[in-house]
Design an enzyme around this catalytic site. Structure first.
Site, mmCIF file in Angstrom:
data_model
loop_
_atom_site.group_PDB
_atom_site.id
_atom_site.type_symbol
_atom_site.label_atom_id
_atom_site.label_comp_id
_atom_site.label_asym_id
_atom_site.label_seq_id
_atom_site.Cartn_x
_atom_site.Cartn_y
_atom_site.Cartn_z
ATOM 1 N N ALA A 26 -1.949 2.401 1.196
ATOM 2 C CA ALA A 26 -2.933 3.437 0.901
ATOM 3 C C ALA A 26 -3.595 3.994 2.160
ATOM 4 O O ALA A 26 -4.283 5.011 2.094
ATOM 5 C CB ALA A 26 -3.995 2.888 -0.047
ATOM 6 N N GLY A 29 1.560 3.967 6.831
ATOM 7 C CA GLY A 29 2.943 3.706 6.463
ATOM 8 C C GLY A 29 3.762 3.344 7.680
ATOM 9 O O GLY A 29 3.376 3.626 8.818
ATOM 10 N N ASP A 252 4.438 -2.468 -3.818
ATOM 11 C CA ASP A 252 4.418 -3.245 -2.574
ATOM 12 C C ASP A 252 4.063 -4.709 -2.808
ATOM 13 O O ASP A 252 4.561 -5.597 -2.103
ATOM 14 C CB ASP A 252 3.507 -2.605 -1.527
ATOM 15 C CG ASP A 252 2.124 -2.249 -2.028
ATOM 16 O OD1 ASP A 252 1.731 -2.696 -3.128
ATOM 17 O OD2 ASP A 252 1.418 -1.496 -1.326
ATOM 18 N N THR A 274 -5.691 -3.737 1.888
ATOM 19 C CA THR A 274 -6.700 -2.833 1.339
ATOM 20 C C THR A 274 -7.264 -3.403 0.043
ATOM 21 O O THR A 274 -8.465 -3.392 -0.195
ATOM 22 C CB THR A 274 -6.088 -1.442 1.090
ATOM 23 O OG1 THR A 274 -5.598 -0.927 2.335
ATOM 24 C CG2 THR A 274 -7.119 -0.488 0.524
#
Length: 488
Positions: A26, A29, A252, A274
């Site tokens: 989030a 990447g 993920d 996160t």
């Protein structure tokens, strides 16, 4: 091009097959190359890029066009690196966060940039959905933890879905690479429209909500081939047109849990980043009313396993505090913050780290202090104190969740594995050991990419076996650290 400097992630030049992992969270990447042999798996980070929500077109959305452009940049860099070393990229696997989707029309065009789960639009839809589908019935079928941003509530906020298909974010990327529309099962299980027992779409729920029966593409399992890269993608990136896109644990967390370096089944995992996803691995879902009341979720894992877990907030709290402090001109290093926090005495104030109050970006330090104040306690306006409050709260939440999982699933946990970015936070790992009273094994940091690559490698026949064999490869090639509960 950037590359990690750790021994575990740096591979020497070598001929042979390699696997490309598109791993997007989030906030950032990566494009990672994985090299797998009979005895080890090694990763090399080729490209990093930022990700985040933007205010656009009336809400918080993902800049998906920019995101996909970064994916192509990473694939081009990976093809170049592999070519220079005489290697062949055999396949590409994609994993991202869950629940969010893009709407695609019959021509294959994305109708708008996808909404982010952090947008508040789905809140009003919760009541409308529950009028048509009783929450107890929803849970008895899907086994899904109630979160207001679950896909089912987001879709109930949409208008005029006729002629459109919803592609979850990793499936949307795979579609743009291959032209093939599929929905990978581990991510499908996070939608609230997936039957946890049958392993199929809950068609009755789609009908009850007046959603199109073919709103989602057909399901596909981890290890199956989605398709090969389109000629235009091959030309743009330098990849061969024979390169396959292989479904992995596209949620993920599913990929991360596949790479938990457990040596037995009596373990709990914490995928810490996160968000913190805390749970145990089961063979069958737990769909009891007690499980629903405890707000546990039953999501699919690799090889048909069940990820029985609960969201417990995460290091988003700390990163948002750091962002706020930086805006105010105070930029302490993370190491300095943790050292100062560790020096504070135990027993300080805590918050409920997974309270929806903390989902949206805002002045996080003040919101944390206000949450503490609402309990009658006082939290100093001091970064070290706030940091310690966050980590104490996360560790306490982990301990409660693991204890609840043991009780609800009738299992006994002997060791706790922390994977992901939080495994590098030594204070959090020690506080977790203290709070749970169990041994904590920290690492690997790159569990998600490892799980992604290993599923691809198994699909290619480079390695064989079940999750036990894949996890043995992780244990044999990744640095791990052990923590014991402090003696009181």
């Amino acid at each position: 091009m950037t590359a990690n400097n750790t021994a575990a992630n740096t591979a020497p030049a070598m001929a042979g097959a390699v696997f490309a992992a598109v791993d997007i969270g989030a906030s950032s990447g990566r494009l990672i190359l994985g090299r797998v042999t009979a005895g080890s798996v090694k990763l090399e980070t080729i490209h990093r890029f930022p990700n985040g929500v933007v205010e656009s077109d009336g809400g918080l959305r993902w800049d998906f066009d920019a995101l996909f452009a970064e994916v192509l940049t990473g694939l081009a860099a990976a093809a170049r690196v592999a070519g220079e070393r005489g290697e062949t990229i055999r396949s590409i696997g994609i994993d991202t966060w869950a629940v969010d989707y893009g709407l695609v029309n019959a021509a294959g065009e994305l109708t708008a940039q996808p909404f982010s789960y952090r947008d508040d639009r789905s809140r009003a839809a919760v009541v409308r959905v529950h009028r048509k589908l009783d929450p107890a019935r929803l849970y008895a079928t899907t086994g899904l933890q109630f979160l207001q941003f679950n896909t089912i509530y987001q879709l109930a906020s949409e208008r005029d879905l006729d002629g459109l298909q919803a592609l979850l974010i990793p499936d949307l990327i795979a579609f743009l690479l291959t032209g093939q529309r599929r929905t990978e099962a581990t991510n499908a299980s996070t939608t609230g429209l997936f039957d946890a027992v049958a392993g199929e779409w809950a068609a009755g729920f789609l009908a009850a909500l007046d959603l199109p029966t073919k709103l989602f593409p057909p399901l596909i399992q981890p290890g199956s081939t989605v398709g090969t890269v389109l000629p235009g993608i091959a030309a743009r990136t330098g990849l061969a047109e024979t390169v396959r896109v292989v479904a992995v644990g596209s949620h993920d967390t599913a990929s991360a849990v596949a790479a938990v370096p457990a040596s037995s089944g009596n373990f709990a995992y914490i995928s810490s980043g996160t968000w913190s996803l805390v749970g145990v691995e089961l063979n069958q879902p737990v769909l009891t009313e007690a499980s629903r009341q405890a707000n546990f979720t039953n999501e699919r894992g690799v090889d048909g396993t069940i990820r029985y877990l609960r969201n417990v907030g995460g290091l988003w709290l700390l990163s948002e505090c750091q962002r706020t402090w930086a805006d105010q001109g105070y930029r302490p290093s993370l190491g300095g913050l943790l050292e100062a926090a560790a020096a504070l005495p135990a027993g300080g104030p805590q918050i409920n780290a997974d309270d929806p109050y903390f989902i949206a970006p805002d002045n996080m330090p003040e919101r944390i202090r206000a949450a503490v104040g609402s309990t009658g306690a006082i939290l100093a306006d001091d970064p070290a104190a706030i940091t310690r409050c966050i980590l104490d709260s996360l560790a306490a939440g982990y301990a409660r969740t693991i204890a609840d999982a043991e009780r609800l699933a009738n299992v006994q946990v002997e060791v706790v594995h922390i994977v992901g970015g939080g495994s590098q936070n030594r204070l959090l790992c020690q506080l977790t050991a203290d709070a749970t009273g169990k041994r904590v094994i920290a690492g690997p940091v790159e569990a998600t990419a490892l799980g992604n690559v290993l599923v691809q490698a198994r699909a290619a026949g480079v390695v064989s076996g079940g999750l036990g064999e894949l996890r043995a490869l992780v244990r044999g090639s990744q640095p791990l650290e052990s923590y014991q509960a402090a003696l009181v």
